[in-house]
Write an enzyme that holds these catalytic residues in place. Structure first.
Site, mmCIF file in Angstrom:
data_model
loop_
_atom_site.group_PDB
_atom_site.id
_atom_site.type_symbol
_atom_site.label_atom_id
_atom_site.label_comp_id
_atom_site.label_asym_id
_atom_site.label_seq_id
_atom_site.Cartn_x
_atom_site.Cartn_y
_atom_site.Cartn_z
ATOM 1 N N SER A 32 -0.152 -5.814 3.179
ATOM 2 C CA SER A 32 -0.238 -5.923 4.739
ATOM 3 C C SER A 32 -1.343 -4.955 5.237
ATOM 4 C CB SER A 32 1.166 -5.638 5.600
ATOM 5 O OG SER A 32 1.568 -4.254 5.238
ATOM 6 N N GLY A 33 -1.472 -4.955 6.634
ATOM 7 C CA GLY A 33 -2.480 -3.974 7.257
ATOM 8 C C GLY A 33 -3.686 -3.600 6.780
ATOM 9 N N ILE A 34 -3.988 -2.337 6.655
ATOM 10 C CA ILE A 34 -5.307 -1.983 6.209
ATOM 11 C C ILE A 34 -5.545 -2.122 4.837
ATOM 12 C CG2 ILE A 34 -5.774 -0.655 8.261
ATOM 13 C CD1 ILE A 34 -5.345 2.153 6.423
ATOM 14 N N GLY A 35 -4.523 -2.019 4.078
ATOM 15 C CA GLY A 35 -4.379 -2.318 2.398
ATOM 16 C C GLY A 35 -4.748 -3.642 2.262
ATOM 17 N N ASP A 81 6.969 -0.017 -6.613
ATOM 18 C CA ASP A 81 7.673 0.544 -5.761
ATOM 19 C C ASP A 81 7.406 2.154 -5.927
ATOM 20 O OD1 ASP A 81 9.608 1.688 -3.979
ATOM 21 O OD2 ASP A 81 11.343 0.543 -4.759
ATOM 22 N N LEU A 82 6.874 2.601 -4.883
ATOM 23 C CA LEU A 82 6.446 4.118 -4.706
ATOM 24 C C LEU A 82 7.593 4.961 -4.881
ATOM 25 C CD1 LEU A 82 3.059 3.792 -3.159
ATOM 26 C CD2 LEU A 82 3.380 4.717 -5.404
ATOM 27 N N ASN A 108 -3.183 3.869 -0.839
ATOM 28 C CA ASN A 108 -3.065 3.400 0.713
ATOM 29 C C ASN A 108 -1.524 3.310 1.284
ATOM 30 O OD1 ASN A 108 -4.153 1.690 3.149
ATOM 31 N ND2 ASN A 108 -2.390 0.597 2.053
ATOM 32 N N TYR A 181 15.695 18.246 9.472
ATOM 33 C CA TYR A 181 14.635 17.063 9.405
ATOM 34 C C TYR A 181 14.492 16.606 10.801
ATOM 35 C CZ TYR A 181 13.145 12.335 8.194
ATOM 36 O OH TYR A 181 12.497 11.399 7.919
#
Length: 315
Positions: A32-35, A81-82, A108, A181
Site C-alpha cells: 500500500s501507499g508509497i511502498g 512480518d517486521l 519502507n 509512553y
C-alpha cells in the site's frame, strides 16, 4: 538534474530512463501507499521486485494492483512480518535460497503514533517494527548486497525525528517504554534510529570497501495507510505536536503530497547517479535542516548499533 516536491516517482524515473532489467529490489511495506507506488515504478523499468507483506494474500493483492498498469511486471510475493524476528529471519533465508542478487533494499514499511503495544518479541512496537525489524533484515542481507554491488539501501525515515524525538536523542534507559509512553515521541525516536542506522551502516560498508550506497529520507506529509495505526489520541497528538504539521494539514497545504509525489524521493535515492552516500534526503534533494541535532552523533549511532545487535540476537 533538478526535481521539486511536486515531482512524482514516475517523473524521476522517466528523467533518468534507466533500464533495470536484471536488477532485483526488495521493498518492504509494498502492499500500500508509497511502498506500492515505489514497487510499481521499479517494475515499470523492468526490475524484478520482491513484494514482502505480513501475509501472502496482501502480497498477492499488491501484485494484482501493480499489474493493472504494468501487466508484464516481474514480481514475487513473499511473507514478512517486521514485528516478528522469526519471520524476518525466515524471509531473509527464503530470499537467499532464491539465489538472486540484491541491488536495492528499500526499508519502507512502518507504523506511526500507535497506542502503546509490543511486538511478538516484546519490543515497544514502533521501535521494534520501524527500526529493529529493518535492522535485522538489513544485517541478514548485507552480504548479498555486497556481492551484488553496486547496490543501495534506502531507509524511509521522517523529519518527525527532529520534531518529536527529545533533544537528547535515543533513550537507551527506556527503549521498552516501561517508564513512560507518548506515541509521537516514540515514533520520533524510531525515525531517529532509522537515520542513525543509515549513517552507521554506510560507515561500515565504507570501512569494508563495499560499493553500497545508503541513504535515509523523509517522503513528505502524505495521506496513506500509515495513519491507520493511530488511535484518536495519536491523531490529536500529531495535529497538536508541531506548527509544521498543523500548517501542512490545515493551513498551507502546498506540501501535502499525494502518493506518487510521496514515492518520488524513494525512487530518487534508488536510481539517481547523483545520490550522496550517507545523506538524508527530502523532496529529491539532500536536506540538513530536517535532521535531528543528534543525527550525526557517531557515538550514539555506534551505541544504537551494538544495542540493536543484542536486542535482535546478532551479538
Amino acid at each position: 538534474m533538478s526535481f521539486t516536491w511536486k515531482s512524482t516517482a514516475e517523473d524521476v524515473a522517466n528523467a533518468y530512463g534507466i533500464d533495470l532489467k536484471g536488477k532485483v529490489a526488495i521493498v518492504t511495506g509494498s502492499n500500500s501507499g508509497i511502498g506500492l507506488e515505489t514497487s510499481r515504478v521499479l517494475a515499470m523499468y523492468h526490475a524484478k521486485v520482491i513484494i514482502p507483506c505480513r501475509t501472502i494474500a496482501k502480497a498477492e493483492g499488491a501484485i494484482e494492483e501493480i499489474k493493472k498498469t504494468v501487466p508484464n511486471a516481474d514480481l514475487i510475493a513473499m511473507q514478512l512480518d517486521l514485528g516478528d524476528l522469526s519471520s524476518v529471519r525466515a524471509f531473509a533465508q527464503a530470499y537467499l535460497d532464491l539465489n538472486l542478487p540484491l541491488h536495492l533494499l528499500i526499508n519502507n514499511a512502518g507504523i506511526m503514533g500507535c497506542p502503546k503495544s509490543y511486538t511478538k518479541d516484546g519490543f515497544e512496537a514502533q521501535f521494534g517494527v520501524n527500526h529493529l525489524g529493518h535492522f535485522l533484515l538489513t544485517s541478514l542481507l548485507s552480504d548479498r548486497l555486497k556481492a551484488s554491488a553496486p547496490s543501495r539501501v534506502v531507509i524511509i525515515s521522517a523529519t518527525g525525528a527532529k520534531f518529536w524525538c527529545p533533544a537528547s536523542g535515543i533513550d537507551f534507559d527506556d527503549l521498552q517504554a516501561e517508564k513512560s509512553y507518548q506515541s509521537f515521541k516514540r515514533y520520533g525516536q524510531s525515525k531517529l534510529a532509522n537515520i542513525l542506522h543509515a549513517k552507521e551502516l554506510q560507515r561500515r560498508f565504507d570501512a569494508e570497501g563495499a560499493d553500497v550506497k545508503v541513504t535515509a529520507l523523509h517522503p513528505g506529509v502524505i495521506q496513506t495507510g500509515l495513519q491507520q495505526s493511530m488511535g484518536i489520541r495519536g491523531m490529536i497528538d500529531m495535529i497538536c505536536a508541531t506548527r509544521y504539521l498543523r500548517e501542512a494539514l490545515f493551513g498551507d497545504t502546498s506540501h501535502l503530497k499525494n502518493i506518487p509525489q510521496g514515492a518520488s524521493t524513494s525512487i530518487y535515492c534508488a536510481l539517481s547517479p547523483d545520490v550522496i552516500k550517507g545523506e538524508f534526503y527530502c523532496d529529491n534533494a539532500p536536506n540538513v535542516s530536517g535532521l535531528h541535532e543528534r543525527a550525526s552523533d557517531e557515538d550514539m549511532a555506534k551505541r544504537l548499533w551494538q544495542t540493536s545487535e543484542k536486542m535482535v540476537g546478532l551479538a
